[in-house]
Write a protein that holds these residues in place. Structure first.
Motif, PDB file in Angstrom:
ATOM      1  N   UNK A  69       0.828  -1.209   0.000  1.00  0.00           N
ATOM      2  CA  UNK A  69       0.000   0.000   0.000  1.00  0.00           C
ATOM      3  C   UNK A  69       0.863   1.260   0.000  1.00  0.00           C
ATOM      4  N   UNK A  70       1.938   1.259   0.771  1.00  0.00           N
ATOM      5  CA  UNK A  70       2.858   2.407   0.785  1.00  0.00           C
ATOM      6  C   UNK A  70       3.469   2.632  -0.596  1.00  0.00           C
ATOM      7  N   UNK A  71       3.951   1.554  -1.224  1.00  0.00           N
ATOM      8  CA  UNK A  71       4.569   1.683  -2.547  1.00  0.00           C
ATOM      9  C   UNK A  71       3.553   2.155  -3.583  1.00  0.00           C
ATOM     10  N   UNK A  72       2.348   1.631  -3.506  1.00  0.00           N
ATOM     11  CA  UNK A  72       1.293   2.027  -4.443  1.00  0.00           C
ATOM     12  C   UNK A  72       0.948   3.514  -4.277  1.00  0.00           C
ATOM     13  N   UNK A  76       1.539   6.552  -7.120  1.00  0.00           N
ATOM     14  CA  UNK A  76       0.437   7.430  -7.541  1.00  0.00           C
ATOM     15  C   UNK A  76       0.780   8.893  -7.289  1.00  0.00           C
ATOM     16  N   UNK A  77       1.313   9.188  -6.114  1.00  0.00           N
ATOM     17  CA  UNK A  77       1.641  10.571  -5.769  1.00  0.00           C
ATOM     18  C   UNK A  77       2.764  11.125  -6.638  1.00  0.00           C
ATOM     19  N   UNK A  84       7.765  15.350  -4.997  1.00  0.00           N
ATOM     20  CA  UNK A  84       7.180  15.621  -3.685  1.00  0.00           C
ATOM     21  C   UNK A  84       6.327  14.432  -3.230  1.00  0.00           C
ATOM     22  N   UNK A  85       5.791  13.675  -4.184  1.00  0.00           N
ATOM     23  CA  UNK A  85       4.987  12.505  -3.869  1.00  0.00           C
ATOM     24  C   UNK A  85       5.745  11.410  -3.154  1.00  0.00           C
ATOM     25  N   UNK A  92      -0.309   9.246   2.725  1.00  0.00           N
ATOM     26  CA  UNK A  92      -1.655   9.536   2.236  1.00  0.00           C
ATOM     27  C   UNK A  92      -2.403   8.244   1.951  1.00  0.00           C
ATOM     28  N   UNK A  93      -1.743   7.284   1.332  1.00  0.00           N
ATOM     29  CA  UNK A  93      -2.398   6.021   0.991  1.00  0.00           C
ATOM     30  C   UNK A  93      -2.747   5.214   2.232  1.00  0.00           C
ATOM     31  N   UNK A  94      -1.907   5.276   3.252  1.00  0.00           N
ATOM     32  CA  UNK A  94      -2.119   4.463   4.447  1.00  0.00           C
ATOM     33  C   UNK A  94      -2.752   5.243   5.597  1.00  0.00           C
ATOM     34  N   UNK A  95      -3.188   6.459   5.351  1.00  0.00           N
ATOM     35  CA  UNK A  95      -3.674   7.308   6.441  1.00  0.00           C
ATOM     36  C   UNK A  95      -4.884   6.721   7.164  1.00  0.00           C
TER      37      UNK A  95
END
Length: 118
Positions: A69-72, A76-77, A84-85, A92-95
């Motif tokens: 999930x972190x890598x994905x 995306x970012x 900056x992503x 953001x993905x794992x928030x």
């Protein structure tokens, strides 16, 4: 059939972890960290996506799924915001999961008082 696939995938990941605990001198913390890093590497290279598609919750619930999930999120970012992503995408993905973990930890800490066993 989805439940069987999830059971098999999650079971294999857990069995690998148990073998690492039993046959190596790695501490559980290092094994858990290794699972997250493995998920990030496999997610970043695109190898984990087919595993997640096949295994469903059996692949997304363990720590390798968190790394994926972190890598994905970073991929995306970076595609949306550039470099900056790299700093914002994973969080953001794992928030949602991180927030749930913090909220439930606070609730449990308020409801139960730990004490020394004597």
């Amino acid at each position: 059939m989805e439940y069987l696939k999830a059971f098999l995938c999650g079971g294999i990941l857990c069995a690998i972890g148990q073998i690492l605990i039993d046959k190596t001198k790695l501490t559980p913390a290092r094994i858990l960290t290794g699972y997250v890093v493995t998920g990030v590497i496999l997610g970043g290279t695109g190898i984990y996506q087919p595993i997640a598609d096949w295994g469903g919750a059996g692949a997304s619930i363990p720590l390798t799924g968190f790394g994926f999930l972190l890598a994905k999120g970073v991929k995306k970012a970076v595609a949306e915001s550039g470099w900056l992503g790299v700093f914002t995408g994973g969080l953001t993905a794992a928030s949602g999961g991180i927030t749930a973990a913090v909220v439930f930890a606070v609730l449990i800490a308020l409801l139960f008082r730990p004490s020394d066993k004597r």
